[in-house]
Design a protein around this motif. Structure first.
Motif, mmCIF file in Angstrom:
data_model
loop_
_atom_site.group_PDB
_atom_site.id
_atom_site.type_symbol
_atom_site.label_atom_id
_atom_site.label_comp_id
_atom_site.label_asym_id
_atom_site.label_seq_id
_atom_site.Cartn_x
_atom_site.Cartn_y
_atom_site.Cartn_z
ATOM 1 N N CYS A 238 -22.376 23.957 -15.790
ATOM 2 C CA CYS A 238 -21.730 25.199 -15.390
ATOM 3 C C CYS A 238 -22.282 26.370 -16.210
ATOM 4 O O CYS A 238 -22.765 26.181 -17.335
ATOM 5 C CB CYS A 238 -20.218 25.111 -15.600
ATOM 6 S SG CYS A 238 -19.381 23.954 -14.482
ATOM 7 N N TYR B 51 -15.626 28.015 -4.038
ATOM 8 C CA TYR B 51 -14.972 28.239 -5.326
ATOM 9 C C TYR B 51 -14.060 29.468 -5.298
ATOM 10 O O TYR B 51 -12.943 29.438 -5.839
ATOM 11 C CB TYR B 51 -16.028 28.361 -6.418
ATOM 12 C CG TYR B 51 -16.897 27.125 -6.513
ATOM 13 C CD1 TYR B 51 -16.430 25.974 -7.133
ATOM 14 C CD2 TYR B 51 -18.169 27.084 -5.929
ATOM 15 C CE1 TYR B 51 -17.214 24.821 -7.194
ATOM 16 C CE2 TYR B 51 -18.952 25.944 -5.989
ATOM 17 C CZ TYR B 51 -18.468 24.812 -6.623
ATOM 18 O OH TYR B 51 -19.241 23.675 -6.683
ATOM 19 N N ILE C 88 -14.765 16.480 -10.519
ATOM 20 C CA ILE C 88 -15.788 17.376 -9.984
ATOM 21 C C ILE C 88 -17.148 17.008 -10.572
ATOM 22 O O ILE C 88 -17.309 16.938 -11.796
ATOM 23 C CB ILE C 88 -15.469 18.852 -10.296
ATOM 24 C CG1 ILE C 88 -14.185 19.275 -9.604
ATOM 25 C CG2 ILE C 88 -16.618 19.748 -9.826
ATOM 26 C CD1 ILE C 88 -13.833 20.731 -9.807
ATOM 27 N N GLN D 25 -23.153 19.869 -3.175
ATOM 28 C CA GLN D 25 -23.478 21.277 -3.362
ATOM 29 C C GLN D 25 -22.692 22.130 -2.369
ATOM 30 O O GLN D 25 -22.634 21.818 -1.173
ATOM 31 C CB GLN D 25 -24.985 21.494 -3.170
ATOM 32 C CG GLN D 25 -25.839 20.744 -4.191
ATOM 33 C CD GLN D 25 -27.317 20.921 -3.950
ATOM 34 O OE1 GLN D 25 -27.728 21.533 -2.964
ATOM 35 N NE2 GLN D 25 -28.132 20.392 -4.843
ATOM 36 N N ASP E 112 -18.106 16.006 -4.832
ATOM 37 C CA ASP E 112 -19.477 15.760 -5.247
ATOM 38 C C ASP E 112 -20.392 16.448 -4.247
ATOM 39 O O ASP E 112 -20.105 16.496 -3.056
ATOM 40 C CB ASP E 112 -19.755 14.260 -5.285
ATOM 41 C CG ASP E 112 -21.031 13.920 -6.036
ATOM 42 O OD1 ASP E 112 -21.712 14.850 -6.500
ATOM 43 O OD2 ASP E 112 -21.345 12.716 -6.170
ATOM 44 N N SER F 14 -20.665 18.574 -10.400
ATOM 45 C CA SER F 14 -21.368 19.777 -9.962
ATOM 46 C C SER F 14 -22.610 19.983 -10.813
ATOM 47 O O SER F 14 -22.528 20.282 -12.011
ATOM 48 C CB SER F 14 -20.448 20.989 -10.072
ATOM 49 O OG SER F 14 -21.123 22.154 -9.720
ATOM 50 N N LEU G 236 -24.341 24.708 -10.890
ATOM 51 C CA LEU G 236 -23.612 25.943 -11.214
ATOM 52 C C LEU G 236 -24.130 26.654 -12.466
ATOM 53 O O LEU G 236 -23.590 27.697 -12.843
ATOM 54 C CB LEU G 236 -22.117 25.634 -11.414
ATOM 55 C CG LEU G 236 -21.352 25.130 -10.190
ATOM 56 C CD1 LEU G 236 -19.868 25.014 -10.513
ATOM 57 C CD2 LEU G 236 -21.558 26.026 -8.981
#
Length: 439
Positions: free
Chosen positions: A420, A369, A386, A363, A361, A388, A391
């Motif tokens: 994402c 990655y 995950i 940034q 969790d 996120s 992204l």
């Protein structure tokens, strides 16, 4: 009424769905009558919350209330709030052996200038043969702690929560509190929040091997400038042979981390939860914390919150192969602009041979990655969570995340939350045949 289980008494306080509340709005006759009939009351299984206001000037009412509490054969869960006459405590002490209370929470105002009441309260606590869980708030005279210490071996308490903000200038009380904690043969769960004198920590350290504590929660807001106390605290933690679950909150001096690192191999901790908001500019402490984590041979579950120097991540990466961690939960909100730390964190994750469950969790820089993707085949992760949220405008990171997921040969359970870029989904689609988890 032989079957009464739920009681509402209208008056100054609200009665909720999970407890019975008695307030201070009744004549003395209410308390005397309640006392005389207490043995027939069937208020259980709801907890009884008594908020008496200030009855410190009413000795008769205080005595009757104490008798009411001790005579109820079905009362298991009691919360005491308010101010009472000394007769409440002496009566409660004299009748404690007849009480069936298992859970007791005390918010009794300020007893720091009342030695007799403090002693009687301590006697009430240790005389109750059924008491298993005790929560202490407020302030007490030194005699409270000395009396508890002297009778600690007879106490059956298994769970102790202490919220004490007034012991920093009281060495004798601090020592007695430490002795009480370490001498109790049944104590398994301890929560400490407040301020204690250095003698509390030195005494705890010297008696740590006798403590039976398995779960420890410590919130230390006043120790950042007290190296001696922190060294003793670290020794206390590492010396306890039964300690399995440790949760740390607050600010600590560097000596805490260096001592913990040097004694890590002797620690029996299996679950560690750390929230440190003050290590971002402290490389030595961060390195020592990483060493402490990786050197512990019994550590299976780690939760990291807060801010740390890059050295925590680089040291963790270099020692990852020795770590026995199976479950890792990381919440890092400050790595978005830190490529080195992000890379090292990814390496730490992928190098750990025992890691089965990962929660990420926060940034992170794109390098987390890309590094994760390049090392995915070595990861042993079976369950991945995950979260996120950043992204959606990062195609490269999104592609690498998809590759990381699809390349892991052991991954069985995946949960994704957040946003994402479209490239995540196109990459995932193109690699579906190699994935061991349904995306």
């Amino acid at each position: 009424m032989t079957h009464l289980k739920d009681l509402t008494l209208k008056g100054q306080y609200h009665h909720g769905p999970t407890s019975t509340t008695v307030g201070p709005w009744y004549h003395d006759a209410f308390y005397s009558t309640a006392s005389s009939m207490a043995s027939s009351a069937k208020i259980d299984p709801l907890p009884l919350n008594i908020h008496s206001g200030d009855i410190s000037g009413r000795p008769s009412v205080s005595r009757d209330l104490a008798q009411f509490i001790c005579k109820m054969t079905h009362l298991k869960d009691l919360t005491l709030g308010g101010q009472y006459h000394d007769d409440f405590y002496s009566t409660a002490s004299s009748m404690a052996s007849s009480a069936k209370i298992k859970t007791l929470e005390i918010c009794s105002g300020d007893l720091s200038k009342r030695p007799s009441a403090s002693r009687d309260l301590a006697q009430f606590i240790y005389k109750m043969t059924h008491l298993k869980k005790l929560t202490l708030h407020d302030q007490y005279h030194d005699d409270f702690y000395s009396k508890l210490s002297s009778m600690a071996l007879t106490v059956k308490i298994e769970t102790l929560y202490i919220y004490s903000a007034d012991l920093s200038e009281r060495p004798s009380a601090s020592r007695d509190l430490a002795q009480f904690i370490c001498k109790m043969t049944h104590l398994k769960d301890l929560r400490l929040r407040g301020q204690c004198h250095d003698d509390f920590y030195s005494t705890s350290s010297s008696m740590a091997s006798s403590a039976k504590i398995e779960t420890l929660y410590i919130y230390s807001a006043d120790l950042s400038e007290r190296p001696s106390a922190l060294r003793d605290l670290a020794q206390f933690i590492c010396k306890m042979t039964h300690l399995k679950d440790l949760r740390l909150r607050g600010q600590c001096h560097d000596d805490f981390y260096s001592t913990s690192s040097s004694m890590a191999s002797s620690a029996k901790i299996e679950t560690l939860d750390i929230d440190s908001a003050d290590l971002g500019e402290r490389p030595f402490a961060s390195r020592d914390l990483a060493q402490f984590i990786c050197k512990m041979t019994h550590l299976k579950k780690l939760t990291l919150d807060g801010q740390y120097h890059d050295d925590l991540y680089s040291t963790s990466s270099s020692m990852a192969s020795s770590a026995k961690i199976e479950t890792l939960d990381i919440d890092s909100a400050d790595l978005g602009e830190r490529p080195f730390a992000s890379r090292d964190l990814a390496q730490f994750i992928c190098k750990m041979t025992h890691l089965k469950k990962l929660t990420l969790d926060g940034q992170y820089h794109d390098d987390l990655y890309s590094t994760s993707s390049s090392m995915a085949s070595s990861a042993k992760i079976e369950t991945l969570y995950i979260y996120s949220a950043d992204l959606s405008e990062r195609p490269s990171a999104s592609r690498d995340l998809a590759q990381f997921i699809c390349k892991m040969t052991h991954l069985k359970d995946l949960t994704l939350r957040g946003q994402c870029h479209d490239d995540f989904y196109s990459t995932s689609s193109s690699m579906t045949s190699s994935a061991k988890v349904l995306i």
